[in-house]
Design an enzyme around this catalytic site. Sequence first.
Site, PDB file in Angstrom:
ATOM      1  N   ASN A  13       0.874  -1.029  -0.348  1.00 41.54           N
ATOM      2  CA  ASN A  13       0.141  -0.260   0.216  1.00 41.54           C
ATOM      3  C   ASN A  13       0.852   2.088  -0.222  1.00 41.54           C
ATOM      4  O   ASN A  13       1.455   1.666   0.812  1.00 41.54           O
ATOM      5  CB  ASN A  13      -0.469  -0.216   1.577  1.00 41.54           C
ATOM      6  CG  ASN A  13      -2.035   1.499   1.298  1.00 41.54           C
ATOM      7  OD1 ASN A  13      -1.775   1.992   0.884  1.00 41.54           O
ATOM      8  ND2 ASN A  13      -1.989   1.301   2.627  1.00 41.54           N
ATOM      9  N   TRP A  14       0.361   2.041  -1.239  1.00 37.60           N
ATOM     10  CA  TRP A  14       1.480   3.135  -1.354  1.00 37.60           C
ATOM     11  C   TRP A  14       1.592   4.254  -0.306  1.00 37.60           C
ATOM     12  O   TRP A  14       1.424   5.333  -0.488  1.00 37.60           O
ATOM     13  CB  TRP A  14       2.630   2.876  -2.888  1.00 37.60           C
ATOM     14  CG  TRP A  14       3.412   2.358  -2.876  1.00 37.60           C
ATOM     15  CD1 TRP A  14       4.313   1.226  -2.870  1.00 37.60           C
ATOM     16  CD2 TRP A  14       3.919   1.833  -4.686  1.00 37.60           C
ATOM     17  NE1 TRP A  14       4.402   0.858  -3.666  1.00 37.60           N
ATOM     18  CE2 TRP A  14       4.622   1.199  -4.368  1.00 37.60           C
ATOM     19  CE3 TRP A  14       3.126   3.019  -5.898  1.00 37.60           C
ATOM     20  CZ2 TRP A  14       5.119   0.709  -5.837  1.00 37.60           C
ATOM     21  CZ3 TRP A  14       3.969   2.361  -7.133  1.00 37.60           C
ATOM     22  CH2 TRP A  14       4.819   1.502  -7.254  1.00 37.60           C
ATOM     23  N   LYS A  15       0.451   3.844  -0.409  1.00 44.29           N
ATOM     24  CA  LYS A  15      -0.168   5.587   0.798  1.00 44.29           C
ATOM     25  C   LYS A  15      -0.461   6.500  -0.432  1.00 44.29           C
ATOM     26  O   LYS A  15       0.179   6.395  -1.619  1.00 44.29           O
ATOM     27  CB  LYS A  15       0.257   5.659   2.067  1.00 44.29           C
ATOM     28  CG  LYS A  15       0.216   4.668   3.036  1.00 44.29           C
ATOM     29  CD  LYS A  15      -0.260   4.578   4.052  1.00 44.29           C
ATOM     30  CE  LYS A  15      -0.030   3.261   4.936  1.00 44.29           C
ATOM     31  NZ  LYS A  15      -0.078   3.055   6.002  1.00 44.29           N
ATOM     32  N   HIS A  98      -9.471   1.193   5.523  1.00 44.52           N
ATOM     33  CA  HIS A  98      -8.369   1.312   5.529  1.00 44.52           C
ATOM     34  C   HIS A  98      -8.812   2.266   7.080  1.00 44.52           C
ATOM     35  O   HIS A  98      -9.170   3.233   7.125  1.00 44.52           O
ATOM     36  CB  HIS A  98      -7.449   2.214   4.342  1.00 44.52           C
ATOM     37  CG  HIS A  98      -5.832   2.185   5.097  1.00 44.52           C
ATOM     38  ND1 HIS A  98      -5.096   2.781   6.649  1.00 44.52           N
ATOM     39  CD2 HIS A  98      -5.081   0.919   4.688  1.00 44.52           C
ATOM     40  CE1 HIS A  98      -3.924   2.305   6.510  1.00 44.52           C
ATOM     41  NE2 HIS A  98      -3.996   1.435   6.316  1.00 44.52           N
ATOM     42  N   GLU A 100      -6.314   4.723   8.227  1.00 42.99           N
ATOM     43  CA  GLU A 100      -6.510   6.289   8.047  1.00 42.99           C
ATOM     44  C   GLU A 100      -7.787   6.631   6.844  1.00 42.99           C
ATOM     45  O   GLU A 100      -7.952   8.048   7.388  1.00 42.99           O
ATOM     46  CB  GLU A 100      -5.650   6.345   7.161  1.00 42.99           C
ATOM     47  CG  GLU A 100      -3.959   6.098   7.517  1.00 42.99           C
ATOM     48  CD  GLU A 100      -3.117   5.613   6.658  1.00 42.99           C
ATOM     49  OE1 GLU A 100      -2.691   5.485   5.612  1.00 42.99           O
ATOM     50  OE2 GLU A 100      -1.694   5.356   7.483  1.00 42.99           O
ATOM     51  N   GLU A 170      -5.713  -5.245  10.835  1.00 40.94           N
ATOM     52  CA  GLU A 170      -4.866  -3.876  10.402  1.00 40.94           C
ATOM     53  C   GLU A 170      -5.027  -3.682  11.978  1.00 40.94           C
ATOM     54  O   GLU A 170      -5.953  -2.163  11.959  1.00 40.94           O
ATOM     55  CB  GLU A 170      -5.025  -3.101   9.708  1.00 40.94           C
ATOM     56  CG  GLU A 170      -4.243  -3.653   7.953  1.00 40.94           C
ATOM     57  CD  GLU A 170      -3.192  -2.407   7.340  1.00 40.94           C
ATOM     58  OE1 GLU A 170      -2.499  -2.769   6.986  1.00 40.94           O
ATOM     59  OE2 GLU A 170      -3.990  -1.887   7.023  1.00 40.94           O
ATOM     60  N   GLY A 176       1.908   1.970  10.823  1.00 40.81           N
ATOM     61  CA  GLY A 176       3.110   3.061  10.772  1.00 40.81           C
ATOM     62  C   GLY A 176       3.135   3.495  11.856  1.00 40.81           C
ATOM     63  O   GLY A 176       4.419   4.621  12.597  1.00 40.81           O
ATOM     64  N   SER A 216       3.028  -2.189  10.206  1.00 38.55           N
ATOM     65  CA  SER A 216       4.274  -2.003  10.935  1.00 38.55           C
ATOM     66  C   SER A 216       5.659  -3.496  10.198  1.00 38.55           C
ATOM     67  O   SER A 216       6.188  -3.885  10.918  1.00 38.55           O
ATOM     68  CB  SER A 216       5.057  -1.803  12.225  1.00 38.55           C
ATOM     69  OG  SER A 216       4.428  -0.527  11.956  1.00 38.55           O
ATOM     70  N   GLY A 237       2.817  -1.065   4.234  1.00 40.12           N
ATOM     71  CA  GLY A 237       2.638  -0.547   3.410  1.00 40.12           C
ATOM     72  C   GLY A 237       4.345   0.861   3.502  1.00 40.12           C
ATOM     73  O   GLY A 237       4.878   0.178   2.719  1.00 40.12           O
ATOM     74  N   GLY A 238       4.691   1.152   4.717  1.00 44.45           N
ATOM     75  CA  GLY A 238       6.280   1.609   4.633  1.00 44.45           C
ATOM     76  C   GLY A 238       7.095   0.930   4.014  1.00 44.45           C
ATOM     77  O   GLY A 238       7.625   1.344   2.919  1.00 44.45           O
TER      78      GLY A 238
HETATM   79  P1  PGA Z   1       2.703   0.290   7.446  1.00 44.21           P
HETATM   80  O1  PGA Z   1       0.982   0.199   7.111  1.00 44.21           O
HETATM   81  O2  PGA Z   1       3.547  -1.090   7.296  1.00 44.21           O
HETATM   82  O3  PGA Z   1       3.340   1.507   6.581  1.00 44.21           O
HETATM   83  O4  PGA Z   1       2.050   0.266   8.768  1.00 44.21           O
HETATM   84  C1  PGA Z   1       0.460  -0.456   6.648  1.00 44.21           C
HETATM   85  C2  PGA Z   1      -0.710  -0.235   6.310  1.00 44.21           C
HETATM   86  O5  PGA Z   1      -1.506   0.613   5.719  1.00 44.21           O
HETATM   87  O6  PGA Z   1      -1.681  -0.914   5.081  1.00 44.21           O
END
Ligand code: PGA
Length: 264
Positions: A13-15, A98, A100, A170, A176, A216, A237-238
């Site tokens: 997930n590149w956000k 998600h 976020e 999640e 994050g 994470s 994500g990251g």
């Molecule tokens: P993260 O993000 O790996 O940076 O914690 C996960 C996600 O947002 O799906």
Amino acid sequence: MDLEKRKVVLIGNWKMYKTIPEAARFIEELAPKVETLPFNIYLAVAFTAIKIANDAAVHTKIVIGAQNMNDASEGAFTGEIAGKMLVDAGAKFVILGHSERRVLFQEDNAFINRKVKRALKDGLQPVLCVGESSQERELGNAETVLRSQLLECLDGLTEEDILSVILAYEPVWAVGTGQVASCEIIEKAHQYCRQLLAEKWGVSVSEKISIQYGGSIRAKDVKEILSLPDVDGFLVGGASLSIESFSQIIDNLHELIKESNGEV
Ligand code: PGA
């Protein structure tokens, strides 16, 4: 993982990162590395990069998708994007619910449910995220939250619909933050999700659904967490933003699959 029952899936997930040229370069670099993998790599890219990313990913193991969409088929919704526009650009899946989106943009289960239904109607595979906040966990409400998120977001779906959904557990406190959930927490949550799916759609359906862990994830965590019986992959994500860290995750996942198949 349970290779006899379910497929392993890895989703990046590149956000709100990566411009069009950055996305194209990443995919061109990643594609040859993943050519022989026994599983697909899903990449949820920015709306603007979907078309170019999809062009670069044709005939590879990489599947391109989006990170959000609106629940309407079209209309006067300034700044929103419709599922059929994502399909038009080449998206095959869409991340919905998600944390976020839930926390920063106040999306509730009813809205997410409408999006899931619209995605299915438009031919997009929904990746539904569920997970409790740290406060909800501390108060002992983690399972209650998972129950309402999962059942309300998937309300009204048929058995056939459900089989197209990928689920991602999640926990909000792990996304994050650098704080990966423990194996005990992850397996318990995944088992609980599977139990809820079994109660509503039957055991055979619940056993076929792929449930990812996200929060994470780094390469060092992959083998231990994927060895849990109810974890079928990761939403990353990251660590999906650089070729080095994402390739290490892919390599560790592949190694574990080969070990389980007795290939090494
Ligand atoms: P993260 O993000 O790996 O940076 O914690 C996960 C996600 O947002 O799906």
